[in-house]
Design a protein around this motif. Sequence first.
Motif, mmCIF file in Angstrom:
data_model
loop_
_atom_site.group_PDB
_atom_site.id
_atom_site.type_symbol
_atom_site.label_atom_id
_atom_site.label_comp_id
_atom_site.label_asym_id
_atom_site.label_seq_id
_atom_site.Cartn_x
_atom_site.Cartn_y
_atom_site.Cartn_z
ATOM 1 N N LEU A 25 4.537 -1.256 15.390
ATOM 2 C CA LEU A 25 3.207 -1.864 15.428
ATOM 3 C C LEU A 25 2.323 -1.338 14.304
ATOM 4 O O LEU A 25 1.586 -2.103 13.654
ATOM 5 C CB LEU A 25 2.549 -1.593 16.781
ATOM 6 N N LYS A 26 2.398 -0.038 14.030
ATOM 7 C CA LYS A 26 1.615 0.536 12.942
ATOM 8 C C LYS A 26 2.021 -0.046 11.598
ATOM 9 O O LYS A 26 1.179 -0.364 10.754
ATOM 10 C CB LYS A 26 1.798 2.065 12.911
ATOM 11 N N GLU A 27 3.315 -0.225 11.406
ATOM 12 C CA GLU A 27 3.801 -0.797 10.149
ATOM 13 C C GLU A 27 3.382 -2.258 10.021
ATOM 14 O O GLU A 27 3.062 -2.718 8.919
ATOM 15 C CB GLU A 27 5.324 -0.673 10.075
ATOM 16 N N ALA A 28 3.361 -2.971 11.138
ATOM 17 C CA ALA A 28 2.950 -4.380 11.097
ATOM 18 C C ALA A 28 1.472 -4.497 10.720
ATOM 19 O O ALA A 28 1.078 -5.409 9.981
ATOM 20 C CB ALA A 28 3.197 -5.026 12.459
#
Length: 354
Positions: A348-351
Amino acid sequence: MKPYRNGEIWDFEHQMPVAAGAGDVILGVDGGTTSTVCICMPILPFSDPLPDPVPVLARAVAGCTNHNSVGEAAARETLEQVMAEALAKSGSNRSAVRAVCLAVSGVNHPTDQQRILDWMRDIFPSHVRLYVQNDAVAALACGTLGKLHGCVLIAGTGTIAYGFTEDGREARAAGAGPTLGDWGSGYGIAAQALTAVVRANDGRGPDTKLTASIVEELGLSSPDELIGWTYADPSWARIAALVPVVVSCAEAGDEVANNILFDSVQELGLSVKAVVQRLGLCGPEGKDSFPLVMVGGVLEANKRWDIGKEVIKCISKDYPGAVPIRPKVEPAVGAALLAWNFFMNESLKEAFKS
């Protein structure tokens, strides 16, 4: 992946095609001093609540993977074998793995974690997220379903108390192994009982029902043979297997056995109290609630002399907010849920960044 010396363990990947429709999977490993369990779980949607029961595609069991007990080479080989077996049973292979959480006893320092991570990186493809924790962390997660908050008390062959705050601080107590005093563990209880028998036999200690009971349990002809039996194979799990004999003697009214169990309750309670105090899990007034996950054969309520119940009483006197939890899933599932949580949060952080 680099070629690995135990490559034959993975021969099934060439001999067995991946099952049709097979999806991405996660591996969770709980490696203790007595046994090691690996479960293979499908990737779950990032939702709350989790499905009940948590889906498990396959489960594999192997022996001890504590490198302090069996040595690093044996621990590594056993870990690799149990992961390969779980994948083979699930009809999957390493290419389908998205994350692995190894939660193993004996991981006590960042250097332990890094050494295992380096070895794991040689086994799995580069896309696989790898996480290494002490086995106590998986035990906590199996009670909180993957959330790292509260305190866990493990009392099996060995013992440890481990806690996390919601902001990520952590603390531990005990878990240093028998040489440094795993008091309250199965090994600690049984070792004290063996010592009591030796002391009674040579006149340094009081008579105890433990003498006749342990001699009979081990098939010995006299207490004089106990020293030879002990040092013929001083493995931790072999010694700890005598705990039920100690409990039976205590239930029969033996004072020495009862004192051993009472001392163990106090030691286990002290471990939890030390963690709770250091992390402030109980709040500034000592009354806030927090999960207290109870794991391990020593704590199981299967006798009239209920060690787990007595430990809870001991802790609740000082910290009435402790909420005892007997996990509904095993620690290997907790390890898999940790891997899933870590993996989904990182994804989610990378998205958001992209």
